[in-house]
Design a protein around this motif. Sequence first.
Motif, short mmCIF file in Angstrom:
data_model
loop_
_atom_site.label_atom_id
_atom_site.label_comp_id
_atom_site.label_asym_id
_atom_site.label_seq_id
_atom_site.Cartn_x
_atom_site.Cartn_y
_atom_site.Cartn_z
N LEU A 16 38.64 37.25 37.10
CA LEU A 16 39.41 38.19 36.30
C LEU A 16 40.14 37.43 35.20
O LEU A 16 40.83 36.45 35.48
N THR A 17 39.94 37.86 33.95
CA THR A 17 40.61 37.22 32.81
C THR A 17 41.38 38.26 32.02
O THR A 17 41.01 39.44 31.98
N ASP A 18 42.45 37.80 31.35
CA ASP A 18 43.21 38.72 30.50
C ASP A 18 42.58 38.77 29.11
O ASP A 18 41.54 38.15 28.86
N ALA A 19 43.20 39.54 28.22
CA ALA A 19 42.65 39.75 26.87
C ALA A 19 42.51 38.46 26.08
O ALA A 19 41.69 38.36 25.17
N GLN A 20 43.29 37.43 26.43
CA GLN A 20 43.21 36.14 25.73
C GLN A 20 42.24 35.17 26.39
O GLN A 20 42.08 34.04 25.94
N GLY A 21 41.58 35.60 27.47
CA GLY A 21 40.61 34.76 28.15
C GLY A 21 41.20 33.87 29.23
O GLY A 21 40.50 33.02 29.78
N ASN A 22 42.47 34.04 29.54
CA ASN A 22 43.11 33.26 30.60
C ASN A 22 42.68 33.79 31.97
O ASN A 22 42.73 35.00 32.20
N PRO A 126 40.38 40.45 48.56
CA PRO A 126 41.79 40.78 48.29
C PRO A 126 41.90 41.53 46.97
O PRO A 126 41.07 41.35 46.06
N VAL A 127 42.89 42.36 46.83
CA VAL A 127 43.04 43.21 45.64
C VAL A 127 42.97 42.40 44.35
O VAL A 127 43.64 41.38 44.20
N VAL A 128 42.12 42.88 43.44
CA VAL A 128 42.03 42.35 42.09
C VAL A 128 42.53 43.48 41.19
O VAL A 128 41.86 44.51 41.04
N ASN A 129 43.72 43.32 40.64
CA ASN A 129 44.31 44.36 39.79
C ASN A 129 43.80 44.17 38.36
O ASN A 129 44.33 43.36 37.61
N LYS A 130 42.76 44.95 38.01
CA LYS A 130 42.15 44.84 36.68
C LYS A 130 42.84 45.82 35.75
O LYS A 130 42.71 47.04 35.89
N GLY A 131 43.59 45.28 34.81
CA GLY A 131 44.26 46.10 33.81
C GLY A 131 43.30 46.57 32.73
O GLY A 131 42.15 46.11 32.65
N THR A 132 43.74 47.47 31.89
CA THR A 132 42.87 48.06 30.87
C THR A 132 42.38 47.04 29.84
O THR A 132 41.34 47.25 29.23
N LEU A 133 43.11 45.95 29.64
CA LEU A 133 42.69 44.93 28.67
C LEU A 133 41.97 43.75 29.31
O LEU A 133 41.48 42.87 28.61
N ASP A 134 41.92 43.73 30.64
CA ASP A 134 41.28 42.63 31.37
C ASP A 134 39.77 42.76 31.40
O ASP A 134 39.21 43.85 31.23
N SER A 135 39.11 41.63 31.67
CA SER A 135 37.66 41.60 31.91
C SER A 135 37.42 41.00 33.30
O SER A 135 38.16 40.10 33.72
N LEU A 136 36.41 41.50 33.98
CA LEU A 136 36.05 40.98 35.29
C LEU A 136 34.59 40.58 35.26
O LEU A 136 33.71 41.41 35.03
#
Length: 145
Positions: A16-22, A126-136
């Motif tokens: 799981l990464t955020d919008a900045q690729g972290n 375990p729960v992966v909370n994927k936000g609307t801007l995240d990529s999985l």
Amino acid sequence: MITDTIVVTGQVKLVLTDAQGNVKQTEKANMVVTAGKAFMANALANSSTTPFGWMALGTNSTAANVSDVALGTEIVRTAAGTSVVSTATTFTDTYGAGVGTGALTEAGLFNLSSLGGTMLAHVVFPVVNKGTLDSLALTWTITVN
């Protein structure tokens, strides 16, 4: 006496990464289910079987079982890229921003693009909370030894 044993194993990696690729979270797990193994046995004699090529995500946290044929609560299913090297097939897919968002806890590998079909593998994590801007990103490798 010659004994030859075929073992089917799998490994899925979720990143799981955020919008900045972290990278926010990484999980690994897998279970190849009985229906998937039966499908492979049938495919040896039946060339009309539909190949596996779709990954699904869900939100049910009930433990995976070898008798599973579907996700507990599927929310999205998409086509996966595939590659075969020797006895290993790798399926890859990325769920971009806005796709498959929520508190994800399960994934599956299927042979149809819509609900139903044959499940090859099922994993609960375990729960992966994927936000609307995240990529999985999912990388699922099935190996026949």
